[in-house]
Scaffold this motif. Structure first.
Motif, PDB file in Angstrom:
ATOM      1  N   GLU A 169     -58.092  58.696   8.389  1.00  0.00           N
ATOM      2  CA  GLU A 169     -59.321  59.801   8.404  1.00  0.00           C
ATOM      3  C   GLU A 169     -59.567  59.575   9.988  1.00  0.00           C
ATOM      4  OE1 GLU A 169     -61.740  61.890   5.312  1.00  0.00           O
ATOM      5  OE2 GLU A 169     -62.733  60.003   5.526  1.00  0.00           O
ATOM      6  N   LEU A 170     -60.453  57.993  10.427  1.00  0.00           N
ATOM      7  CA  LEU A 170     -60.663  57.919  11.817  1.00  0.00           C
ATOM      8  C   LEU A 170     -59.823  57.455  12.605  1.00  0.00           C
ATOM      9  CD1 LEU A 170     -62.332  54.770  10.522  1.00  0.00           C
ATOM     10  CD2 LEU A 170     -63.246  56.289  11.513  1.00  0.00           C
ATOM     11  N   ARG A 171     -58.419  57.451  12.123  1.00  0.00           N
ATOM     12  CA  ARG A 171     -56.785  56.828  13.244  1.00  0.00           C
ATOM     13  C   ARG A 171     -56.697  58.703  14.181  1.00  0.00           C
ATOM     14  NH1 ARG A 171     -53.150  53.722  13.531  1.00  0.00           N
ATOM     15  NH2 ARG A 171     -51.424  54.927  13.795  1.00  0.00           N
ATOM     16  N   GLY A 172     -57.221  59.834  12.589  1.00  0.00           N
ATOM     17  CA  GLY A 172     -57.492  61.185  12.848  1.00  0.00           C
ATOM     18  C   GLY A 172     -58.072  62.140  13.491  1.00  0.00           C
ATOM     19  N   TRP A 173     -59.282  61.110  13.677  1.00  0.00           N
ATOM     20  CA  TRP A 173     -60.076  61.357  14.380  1.00  0.00           C
ATOM     21  C   TRP A 173     -60.366  61.409  15.536  1.00  0.00           C
ATOM     22  CZ3 TRP A 173     -64.225  59.270  10.653  1.00  0.00           C
ATOM     23  CH2 TRP A 173     -64.914  60.151   9.616  1.00  0.00           C
ATOM     24  N   LEU A 174     -59.255  60.261  15.861  1.00  0.00           N
ATOM     25  CA  LEU A 174     -59.888  59.866  17.225  1.00  0.00           C
ATOM     26  C   LEU A 174     -58.602  59.966  18.499  1.00  0.00           C
ATOM     27  CD1 LEU A 174     -60.657  55.622  16.634  1.00  0.00           C
ATOM     28  CD2 LEU A 174     -62.351  57.291  18.278  1.00  0.00           C
ATOM     29  N   THR A 175     -57.466  60.566  17.656  1.00  0.00           N
ATOM     30  CA  THR A 175     -55.876  60.614  17.990  1.00  0.00           C
ATOM     31  C   THR A 175     -55.822  61.974  17.703  1.00  0.00           C
ATOM     32  OG1 THR A 175     -54.675  59.708  16.374  1.00  0.00           O
ATOM     33  CG2 THR A 175     -54.951  58.470  17.991  1.00  0.00           C
ATOM     34  N   ASP A 176     -55.812  62.381  17.423  1.00  0.00           N
ATOM     35  CA  ASP A 176     -55.720  64.058  17.165  1.00  0.00           C
ATOM     36  C   ASP A 176     -56.645  65.266  18.162  1.00  0.00           C
ATOM     37  OD1 ASP A 176     -55.479  67.470  16.600  1.00  0.00           O
ATOM     38  OD2 ASP A 176     -55.537  66.030  14.780  1.00  0.00           O
ATOM     39  N   GLU A 177     -55.748  65.653  19.541  1.00  0.00           N
ATOM     40  CA  GLU A 177     -56.206  66.172  20.148  1.00  0.00           C
ATOM     41  C   GLU A 177     -56.798  67.187  19.533  1.00  0.00           C
ATOM     42  OE1 GLU A 177     -55.568  65.951  23.145  1.00  0.00           O
ATOM     43  OE2 GLU A 177     -54.992  64.203  23.237  1.00  0.00           O
ATOM     44  N   ALA A 178     -56.531  68.062  18.721  1.00  0.00           N
ATOM     45  CA  ALA A 178     -57.770  69.250  18.197  1.00  0.00           C
ATOM     46  C   ALA A 178     -58.631  69.188  17.605  1.00  0.00           C
ATOM     47  CB  ALA A 178     -57.293  69.748  17.450  1.00  0.00           C
ATOM     48  N   LEU A 179     -59.202  67.455  17.305  1.00  0.00           N
ATOM     49  CA  LEU A 179     -61.100  66.607  17.572  1.00  0.00           C
ATOM     50  C   LEU A 179     -61.368  66.412  18.401  1.00  0.00           C
ATOM     51  CD1 LEU A 179     -58.893  65.611  13.159  1.00  0.00           C
ATOM     52  CD2 LEU A 179     -60.048  67.510  14.194  1.00  0.00           C
ATOM     53  N   ARG A 180     -60.660  65.980  19.306  1.00  0.00           N
ATOM     54  CA  ARG A 180     -61.610  65.181  20.239  1.00  0.00           C
ATOM     55  C   ARG A 180     -63.114  65.763  20.800  1.00  0.00           C
ATOM     56  NH1 ARG A 180     -58.874  62.323  24.292  1.00  0.00           N
ATOM     57  NH2 ARG A 180     -56.971  62.427  23.843  1.00  0.00           N
ATOM     58  N   GLU A 181     -62.908  66.760  21.447  1.00  0.00           N
ATOM     59  CA  GLU A 181     -63.904  67.438  21.573  1.00  0.00           C
ATOM     60  C   GLU A 181     -65.314  66.848  21.010  1.00  0.00           C
ATOM     61  OE1 GLU A 181     -66.501  71.892  22.673  1.00  0.00           O
ATOM     62  OE2 GLU A 181     -63.716  71.683  23.014  1.00  0.00           O
ATOM     63  N   THR A 182     -65.105  66.818  19.528  1.00  0.00           N
ATOM     64  CA  THR A 182     -66.348  66.941  18.571  1.00  0.00           C
ATOM     65  C   THR A 182     -65.986  65.276  18.899  1.00  0.00           C
ATOM     66  OG1 THR A 182     -65.733  68.434  16.582  1.00  0.00           O
ATOM     67  CG2 THR A 182     -66.685  66.701  16.059  1.00  0.00           C
ATOM     68  N   THR A 183     -64.915  64.656  18.674  1.00  0.00           N
ATOM     69  CA  THR A 183     -65.052  62.750  18.103  1.00  0.00           C
ATOM     70  C   THR A 183     -66.170  62.972  19.981  1.00  0.00           C
ATOM     71  OG1 THR A 183     -63.302  63.206  16.905  1.00  0.00           O
ATOM     72  CG2 THR A 183     -63.609  61.196  18.087  1.00  0.00           C
ATOM     73  N   ALA A 184     -65.591  63.201  20.440  1.00  0.00           N
ATOM     74  CA  ALA A 184     -66.441  62.296  21.550  1.00  0.00           C
ATOM     75  C   ALA A 184     -67.894  62.281  21.981  1.00  0.00           C
ATOM     76  CB  ALA A 184     -65.958  62.876  22.853  1.00  0.00           C
ATOM     77  N   ARG A 185     -68.461  63.510  20.682  1.00  0.00           N
ATOM     78  CA  ARG A 185     -69.822  63.774  20.344  1.00  0.00           C
ATOM     79  C   ARG A 185     -70.120  62.710  20.328  1.00  0.00           C
ATOM     80  NH1 ARG A 185     -68.867  68.839  19.565  1.00  0.00           N
ATOM     81  NH2 ARG A 185     -69.252  68.596  18.199  1.00  0.00           N
ATOM     82  N   HIS A 186     -68.742  61.555  19.199  1.00  0.00           N
ATOM     83  CA  HIS A 186     -70.189  60.122  18.476  1.00  0.00           C
ATOM     84  C   HIS A 186     -69.983  59.553  19.436  1.00  0.00           C
ATOM     85  CE1 HIS A 186     -71.628  63.627  15.809  1.00  0.00           C
ATOM     86  NE2 HIS A 186     -70.512  64.014  15.591  1.00  0.00           N
ATOM     87  N   LEU A 187     -69.089  59.217  20.318  1.00  0.00           N
ATOM     88  CA  LEU A 187     -68.667  58.043  20.597  1.00  0.00           C
ATOM     89  C   LEU A 187     -69.452  57.129  22.400  1.00  0.00           C
ATOM     90  CD1 LEU A 187     -64.865  58.975  21.780  1.00  0.00           C
ATOM     91  CD2 LEU A 187     -65.686  56.666  20.511  1.00  0.00           C
ATOM     92  N   LEU A 188     -69.718  56.045  21.661  1.00  0.00           N
ATOM     93  CA  LEU A 188     -70.763  55.265  22.477  1.00  0.00           C
ATOM     94  C   LEU A 188     -70.097  54.207  23.067  1.00  0.00           C
ATOM     95  CD1 LEU A 188     -74.023  55.094  19.451  1.00  0.00           C
ATOM     96  CD2 LEU A 188     -73.599  56.866  21.306  1.00  0.00           C
ATOM     97  N   PRO A 189     -70.696  53.949  24.297  1.00  0.00           N
ATOM     98  CA  PRO A 189     -70.579  52.876  25.218  1.00  0.00           C
ATOM     99  C   PRO A 189     -70.898  51.731  24.564  1.00  0.00           C
ATOM    100  CG  PRO A 189     -71.589  54.335  27.163  1.00  0.00           C
ATOM    101  CD  PRO A 189     -71.748  54.611  25.299  1.00  0.00           C
ATOM    102  N   LEU A 190     -70.022  50.647  23.697  1.00  0.00           N
ATOM    103  CA  LEU A 190     -69.730  49.614  23.968  1.00  0.00           C
ATOM    104  C   LEU A 190     -70.740  48.229  24.690  1.00  0.00           C
ATOM    105  CD1 LEU A 190     -68.560  47.677  21.535  1.00  0.00           C
ATOM    106  CD2 LEU A 190     -67.215  46.068  23.648  1.00  0.00           C
ATOM    107  N   SER A 191     -70.639  48.737  25.816  1.00  0.00           N
ATOM    108  CA  SER A 191     -72.137  47.833  26.193  1.00  0.00           C
ATOM    109  C   SER A 191     -73.482  47.835  26.393  1.00  0.00           C
ATOM    110  CB  SER A 191     -71.507  48.551  28.202  1.00  0.00           C
ATOM    111  OG  SER A 191     -70.930  49.804  28.504  1.00  0.00           O
ATOM    112  N   GLY A 192     -73.594  49.861  25.510  1.00  0.00           N
ATOM    113  CA  GLY A 192     -74.784  50.352  25.245  1.00  0.00           C
ATOM    114  C   GLY A 192     -75.322  49.904  24.571  1.00  0.00           C
ATOM    115  N   VAL A 193     -74.895  49.074  23.071  1.00  0.00           N
ATOM    116  CA  VAL A 193     -74.853  49.073  21.972  1.00  0.00           C
ATOM    117  C   VAL A 193     -75.813  47.844  21.369  1.00  0.00           C
ATOM    118  CG1 VAL A 193     -73.654  50.738  21.654  1.00  0.00           C
ATOM    119  CG2 VAL A 193     -72.814  48.877  20.203  1.00  0.00           C
TER     120      VAL A 193
END
Length: 401
Positions: free
Chosen positions: A76-100
């Motif tokens: 599932e993780l690989r799909g969320w992070l690599t499927d172009e159709a899911l990119r927009e939704t996935t991007a909303r849940h990505l946080l910069p490593l430097s900020g956590v």
């Protein structure tokens, strides 16, 4: 190769993080390049069947879920992070490593440390027994280990306070008490247990992948002078139990399939429960390339592929008497050392017991001084010629209190 490239879709290590606006709210994350995916939020957004497990504040519920779930979640993780159709939704849940803020990724149940490198064991034997046999008679017949203290396993970045204890200098008639003067490191690899086992039922070599979730870099801090005085006849105790540092990232075993190699040739026939020469047992060695830095200077590059005993053999030996596994058990490989001087994974070996200090820009080092910082990093071969990065382990020595 950049750190970002080491953490692509073929890696996806797990950790636990919080953000400055919600410091008490710990969440499960997966590193992807220079970002962290909020796994629980993504699972909820995509309607994952494993959303409840992935919204936990530690890895333990996922560890306990078992290998079929580990594989489903990874897909599932690989799909969320690599499927172009899911990119927009996935991007909303990505946080910069430097900020956590990264935390200890799982609740450690039991901790065992092994002694699996023939090169390390031989060096130590020659240092302490120059006129005797370097290896003890049992060494090539079973993986030697000891039980450590789970409560002092800490996440990378946690300062290490110089331990105090009894030590007996050679020229003193009785022991003295005070801060360790021979503080050392040991570059190791840790293995994290997910699926538990039943008391009284050993886990065989073939059960390794069903019970072990992943690997982490590990620094087994060691007070050599305290250890030398206390360890006879029952082994390491206070010289080891004050701190063990682990990476905030746990790399799944499935990410390391391309790094599997055969272990070194064994010199004696092994008892059946340890014999991994059978065709149905997959190669138990791992080609991990470790780098040890002291105050930013590379002092060693130990190769994990040279380890005599494999993680599967260690697990089999650890449970052969019927001892049960618990979710969150951690066991470590022991110091990783190779045949060359620059491949020794401890200062004890690099300086030959302190008699041959290292020369660094800030001065000589036989053992660690207050303020010294040690960093472990590593990578492994990945699919298609790529590389899989293991999260770093870093720790700075503070003076005794």
């Amino acid at each position: 190769m950049s750190d970002s490239a080491l953490f692509g879709p073929d890696n996806l290590p797990y950790g636990v993080f919080s953000t400055p606006d919600r410091p008490g709210h710990r969440r499960l994350g997966v590193r992807f390049g220079d970002d962290v995916l909020d796994v629980g939020a993504a699972a909820a957004a995509f309607g994952s069947a494993h959303a409840e497990v992935l919204r936990a504040p530690s890895l333990n519920p996922l560890l306990a879920a078992g290998r079929p779930v580990w594989q489903e979640v990874r897909a599932e993780l690989r799909g969320w992070l690599t499927d172009e159709a899911l990119r927009e939704t996935t991007a909303r849940h990505l946080l910069p490593l430097s900020g956590v803020q990264l935390h200890l990724p799982f609740e450690v149940a039991d901790y065992v440390d092994f002694y699996a490198s023939e090169h390390h064991a031989t060096n130590v034997g020659r240092i302490f027994r120059p006129d005797g046999e370097a290896l003890t008679p049992n060494w090539k017949h079973l993986p030697i280990g000891y039980h450590g203290r789970a409560g002092t396993v800490v996440v990378s970045g946690t300062p290490v306070v110089r331990p105090q204890g009894q030590r007996k200098p050679p020229n003193e008639p009785v022991p003295v008490f005070g801060p360790s003067r021979r503080l050392d490191i040991e570059a190791e690899v840790g293995f994290v247990v997910g699926t538990p086992s039943e008391l009284g039922r050993p886990v065989g070599l073939a059960g390794f992948r069903d019970h072990v979730f992943g690997v982490t870099l590990l620094n087994d801090w060691s007070a050599r002078d305290i250890q030398a005085w206390e360890y006879v006849p029952l082994g390491p105790f206070l010289g080891k139990s004050f701190a063990t540092s682990v990476s905030p990232w746990i790399t799944p075993l499935d990410a390391l399939d391309a790094a599997r190699v055969a272990p070194p040739q064994r010199d004696f026939p092994l008892l059946p429960y340890l014999d991994d020469a059978a065709e149905e047992v997959e190669p138990g060695g791992l080609d991990l390339r470790i780098t040890v830095e002291l105050n930013g200077h590379v002092i060693a590059e130990p190769p994990f592929a040279t380890m005599y005993w494999t993680a599967a053999q260690q697990l089999a030996h650890m449970t052969v008497n019927g001892a049960s596994l618990r979710t969150g058990d951690l066991y470590a490989s022991g110091t990783v050392s190779g045949p060359e001087h620059k491949q020794r994974g401890s200062l004890l070996e690099l300086t030959w017991g302190g008699r041959e200090p290292l020369t660094l820009p800030e001065g000589e080092r036989a053992f660690l001084e207050d303020g010294d910082e040690v960093t472990l990093t590593a990578w492994a071969p990945g699919p298609g010629g790529g590389r899989i990065g293991l999260g770093e382990v870093r720790g700075r020595v503070l003076p005794s209190e």
